[in-house]
Design a protein around this motif. Structure first.
Motif, mmCIF file in Angstrom:
data_model
loop_
_atom_site.group_PDB
_atom_site.id
_atom_site.type_symbol
_atom_site.label_atom_id
_atom_site.label_comp_id
_atom_site.label_asym_id
_atom_site.label_seq_id
_atom_site.Cartn_x
_atom_site.Cartn_y
_atom_site.Cartn_z
ATOM 1 N N UNK A 209 5.806 -18.564 3.580
ATOM 2 C CA UNK A 209 7.065 -18.730 2.848
ATOM 3 C C UNK A 209 8.239 -18.179 3.653
ATOM 4 N N UNK A 210 9.406 -18.775 3.427
ATOM 5 C CA UNK A 210 10.597 -18.354 4.169
ATOM 6 C C UNK A 210 10.932 -16.899 3.910
ATOM 7 N N UNK A 211 10.793 -16.413 2.663
ATOM 8 C CA UNK A 211 11.141 -15.038 2.347
ATOM 9 C C UNK A 211 10.232 -14.053 3.079
ATOM 10 N N UNK A 212 8.975 -14.402 3.270
ATOM 11 C CA UNK A 212 8.067 -13.509 3.984
ATOM 12 C C UNK A 212 8.466 -13.374 5.443
ATOM 13 N N UNK A 213 8.850 -14.480 6.064
ATOM 14 C CA UNK A 213 9.257 -14.437 7.467
ATOM 15 C C UNK A 213 10.562 -13.657 7.621
ATOM 16 N N UNK A 214 11.481 -13.853 6.680
ATOM 17 C CA UNK A 214 12.766 -13.143 6.747
ATOM 18 C C UNK A 214 12.567 -11.642 6.585
ATOM 19 N N UNK A 215 11.739 -11.224 5.625
ATOM 20 C CA UNK A 215 11.545 -9.799 5.362
ATOM 21 C C UNK A 215 10.703 -9.147 6.454
ATOM 22 N N UNK A 216 9.588 -9.770 6.823
ATOM 23 C CA UNK A 216 8.709 -9.183 7.837
ATOM 24 C C UNK A 216 9.392 -9.111 9.195
ATOM 25 N N UNK A 217 10.236 -10.104 9.506
ATOM 26 C CA UNK A 217 10.941 -10.106 10.786
ATOM 27 C C UNK A 217 12.207 -9.277 10.782
ATOM 28 N N UNK A 218 12.516 -8.643 9.620
ATOM 29 C CA UNK A 218 13.693 -7.797 9.481
ATOM 30 C C UNK A 218 14.989 -8.533 9.840
ATOM 31 N N UNK A 219 15.027 -9.826 9.481
ATOM 32 C CA UNK A 219 16.260 -10.561 9.694
ATOM 33 C C UNK A 219 17.325 -10.104 8.703
ATOM 34 N N UNK A 220 16.892 -9.757 7.498
ATOM 35 C CA UNK A 220 17.796 -9.264 6.464
ATOM 36 C C UNK A 220 17.080 -8.127 5.746
ATOM 37 N N UNK A 221 17.832 -7.082 5.388
ATOM 38 C CA UNK A 221 17.261 -5.965 4.647
ATOM 39 C C UNK A 221 16.813 -6.430 3.256
ATOM 40 N N UNK A 222 15.689 -5.890 2.772
ATOM 41 C CA UNK A 222 15.144 -6.297 1.471
ATOM 42 C C UNK A 222 16.153 -6.087 0.343
ATOM 43 N N UNK A 223 16.790 -4.908 0.337
ATOM 44 C CA UNK A 223 17.743 -4.605 -0.735
ATOM 45 C C UNK A 223 18.961 -5.515 -0.663
ATOM 46 N N UNK A 224 19.415 -5.806 0.543
ATOM 47 C CA UNK A 224 20.568 -6.695 0.711
ATOM 48 C C UNK A 224 20.231 -8.106 0.250
ATOM 49 N N UNK A 225 19.022 -8.557 0.596
ATOM 50 C CA UNK A 225 18.603 -9.893 0.174
ATOM 51 C C UNK A 225 18.534 -9.982 -1.351
ATOM 52 N N UNK A 226 17.993 -8.950 -1.981
ATOM 53 C CA UNK A 226 17.881 -8.933 -3.440
ATOM 54 C C UNK A 226 19.276 -8.984 -4.086
ATOM 55 N N UNK A 227 20.188 -8.201 -3.551
ATOM 56 C CA UNK A 227 21.544 -8.167 -4.121
ATOM 57 C C UNK A 227 22.259 -9.506 -3.946
ATOM 58 N N UNK A 228 22.083 -10.149 -2.800
ATOM 59 C CA UNK A 228 22.716 -11.445 -2.580
ATOM 60 C C UNK A 228 22.200 -12.499 -3.562
ATOM 61 N N UNK A 229 20.868 -12.561 -3.752
ATOM 62 C CA UNK A 229 20.301 -13.550 -4.671
ATOM 63 C C UNK A 229 20.734 -13.273 -6.108
ATOM 64 N N UNK A 230 20.872 -12.007 -6.462
ATOM 65 C CA UNK A 230 21.275 -11.655 -7.820
ATOM 66 C C UNK A 230 22.753 -11.935 -8.063
#
Length: 675
Positions: A209-230
């Protein structure tokens, strides 16, 4: 497929274990109990199963059957419905309550769909067969049921996996529909165009999944990604720390699927499934889950760390779950596709106009069931600019039935692909598959073909009732002269008789009638997909794709049986047509069909390479060109409708009339050819 099925079920018939599996620890064969108040029926069932490796028990009443069940263990019970005293429905309800592990099959000649399908809904009956039964079908149904029983027993003995849902292979879905997260991050200037292309290629290679690659590769911080989607996408969120794990939901989604896709089932309310997701923008995954689960998915945004903790907790509890609940589950599933028409009060129009979006399973079943009830021979699901048109071919005319929203196209097409065992992920290549559907009153073979179009995939489903009756030649509307010429051509010891015409024009019926008109001592073999007519004068077989590379190889296998006549169903492969013509020219006798609009079109097909003019001239005996046209009302001179015009006052018994012409090789032509 036949060889694989033989290996798969050989242990159930012969008692010998399959070569790739270890011998079961069971010390005795499976025990079957047959219940019927007619002793002749019980004798017939004894004859059907006496050669198989089963222990057989027989009872002439429901009370006697309960006595047997109390005294010894039984794996499967087959009961009649109509019996004096306690009927089969009541008996199987008691068996379900007291002995839930016993497989339950109803065998009835009354075809009371309300009672039978009601029992199936209640869980008292898992499958039913109609009298008179087909011996091979009944043996195979029992064998498949017992195989599922054996697999469940093995899972129970392992002490885990009791509530396991189906493994969903979702990684190869349409990639663009799963990359919405990457496009969103690009729009937010968190990744540039080059990085977007790099991530897109990584998803293709890893199938993660795209989210797994983004998080595992540290392309975007987990907390930042969560805040953007929310905040930017306004995704509805959920705190998984406040959610109680419901292990029963893993009967819908397997834990391994949840781990791979970073999702977690939270709760189910009716037809809606609340699903916690690290990436609620994964539209491709949501559509696929909607199709495979039959539920409307409500995506809920969750934090990645909470999701991982919840999945680990669920996996730990799942591994140690006892097998008590598994004993109450249905012993087997998905042996055959049964269309339930007991819900016919809610038709397609009511499904589509309800406030809740209809699940793909119910909508697809409704389309198929209405087509069967209407006597349709074809279903066209045609995507258009603003809607999807569902059209039925009835009496040779394509009729618009209903319009469904374009948003349901992927769900309906995916459901049909799953039923026909096609590749759901492949959307740019035409595919073709087959399935068998059972309704309370009939069994149908369906051919599903898909075609990519500018508005999405178009699907055509051909419906062919199995074991239809074959009429006599005199009943097909041939003139006396055409009948004489056809019988003369059929009397020749070799050569080809070709029946041509458009779709649904009675081509195969004509050839089967010709076989029945010939001598009963001849050896006839037919190769058909599907097997539409029950012809006791011929050995009927189907192309076996797993064993033969093509239909041409299947024809070679049939010719090795040295038949007097081979009936070959319509084939679009010029190589198969050329091989059949070569067989007819050099000593064989072949009956075949071709879909064509004229005699000129027939000869154009026959002369397509690798065929040649000399072989066609030597092998062809006769060409019968026919079509079925709408009969006109004698009063209003319009095509006769299913409910006739006011002047007639009653429906017409036959809505279509045969028109045909025939070309046959005469003795004079043969003399000129051989001169």
């Amino acid at each position: 497929m036949a060889l694989a099925m033989k290996k798969r079920y050989s242990a159930l018939f012969t008692g010998n274990p399959p070569p790739t599996e270890t011998t079961d620890e069971r010390s005795r064969p499976y025990r079957l109990l047959f219940v019927d108040d007619d002793p002749y029926i019980l004798s017939a069932l004894r004859r059907v199963f006496h050669r198989e490796n089963y222990e057989l028990r027989f009872a002439e009443s429901a009370e006697a059957a309960l006595t047997i069940l109390e005294s010894e263990s039984v794996e499967l019970i087959v009961s009649d419905f109509k019996m004096p005293g306690m009927d089969g429905n009541e008996l199987l309800h008691i068996v379900r309550k007291r002995w839930p592990h016993v497989l339950r099959i109803m065998l009835t000649g009354y075809a009371d769909s309300e009672v039978v399908l009601g029992s199936m809904k209640d869980g008292a009956v898992y499958r039913f067969n109609l009298k008179p039964w087909n011996d091979d079908d009944l043996r195979l149904t029992v064998a498949m049921a017992l195989e599922q029983f054996e697999l469940r027993q093995r899972r129970n003995s392992a002490g885990k996996g009791n509530l396991r849902g189906p493994e969903l292979e979702l990684m190869e879905l349409d990639i663009p529909s799963r990359n919405q997260l990457l496009l969103f991050l690009h729009d937010q200037n968190l990744i540039n165009t080059r990085q977007l292309q790099r991530l897109h290629g990584q998803i293709h290679r890893s199938q993660q999944p795209a989210v797994q690659i983004v998080v595992d590769g540290r392309w975007v911080d987990e907390q930042q990604l969560y805040a953007l989607l929310r905040d930017e996408k306004l995704c509805e969120e959920i705190d998984l720390r406040e959610v109680e794990t419901d292990l029963s939901l893993f009967s819908i989604l397997a834990p391994s699927t949840c781990m791979r896709q970073w999702i977690f089932p939270c709760r189910r309310e009716g037809a809606r499934l609340d699903l916690a997701m690290a990436d609620p923008l994964d539209i491709g995954l949501i559509e696929a889950l909607t199709t495979t689960t039959g539920c409307t998915i409500r995506p809920l945004l969750c934090r990645v760390e909470q999701l991982m903790a919840k999945l680990e907790e669920a996996a730990e509890r799942y591994m140690w779950l006892n097998d008590t609940a598994a004993e109450e589950e249905d012993p087997y599933e998905d042996i055959e596709i049964v269309l339930d028409d007991s819900e016919s009060a809610e038709n397609l129009q009511q499904l589509l106009t309800s406030s809740v979006e209809p699940p793909a399973v119910r909508l697809t079943n409704g389309i198929l069931l209405e087509a069967v009830n209407a006597g349709a021979r074809g279903i066209l699901i045609q995507p258009r600019l603003d809607a999807i048109s569902v059209r039925y071919r009835i009496n040779g005319i394509m009729q618009d039935t209903i319009q469904i929203p374009s948003s349901l196209l992927v769900a309906v097409v995916s459901r049909l692909k799953l039923m026909a065992e096609l590749d759901v992920a492949e959307q740019q290549t035409p595919q073709e598959g087959h399935l068998t559907v059972k309704t309370p009153m009939s069994i149908l073979d369906m051919t599903v073909s898909t075609l990519p179009t500018t508005h999405g995939e178009q699907v055509y489903v051909r419906l062919a009732p199995r074991n239809s009756a074959v009429f006599a030649l005199e009943q097909l509307g041939l003139s006396a002269e055409h009948l004489r010429l056809l019988r003369h051509a059929s009397a020749r010891p070799q050569g080809m008789i070709l029946s041509a015409g458009p779709a649904d024009s009675g081509k195969s019926m004509l050839l089967h009638a010709l076989l029945r008109d010939g001598p009963s001592s001849s050896h006839h073999i037919s190769i058909e997909q599907p097997t539409q007519y029950a012809n006791d004068r011929a050995t009927q077989t189907r192309p076996v794709r797993d064993y033969h590379d093509s239909s041409a190889d299947m024809l070679d296998a049939v010719l090795a049986q040295h038949p007097d006549v081979v009936l070959l169903d319509d084939h679009r492969d010029s190589g198969v047509i050329a091989k059949a013509m070569h067989t007819a020219a050099y000593g064989g006798k072949v009956l075949t069909t071709i879909t064509a609009s004229s005699v000129a079109d027939v000869f154009a097909r026959l002369l397509t390479p690798p065929a040649d003019l000399l072989t066609v001239a030597s092998g062809l005996n006769a060409v019968v060109m026919q079509r079925l046209v709408r009969r006109l009302c004698e009063h209003c001179r319009k095509p006769v409708p299913p409910t006739a015009c006011d002047a007639l006052g009653a429906p017409s018994p036959s809505l279509r009339l045969r028109l045909g012409k025939q070309w046959a090789v005469t003795d004079a032509m043969v003399a000129m050819r051989d001169a």
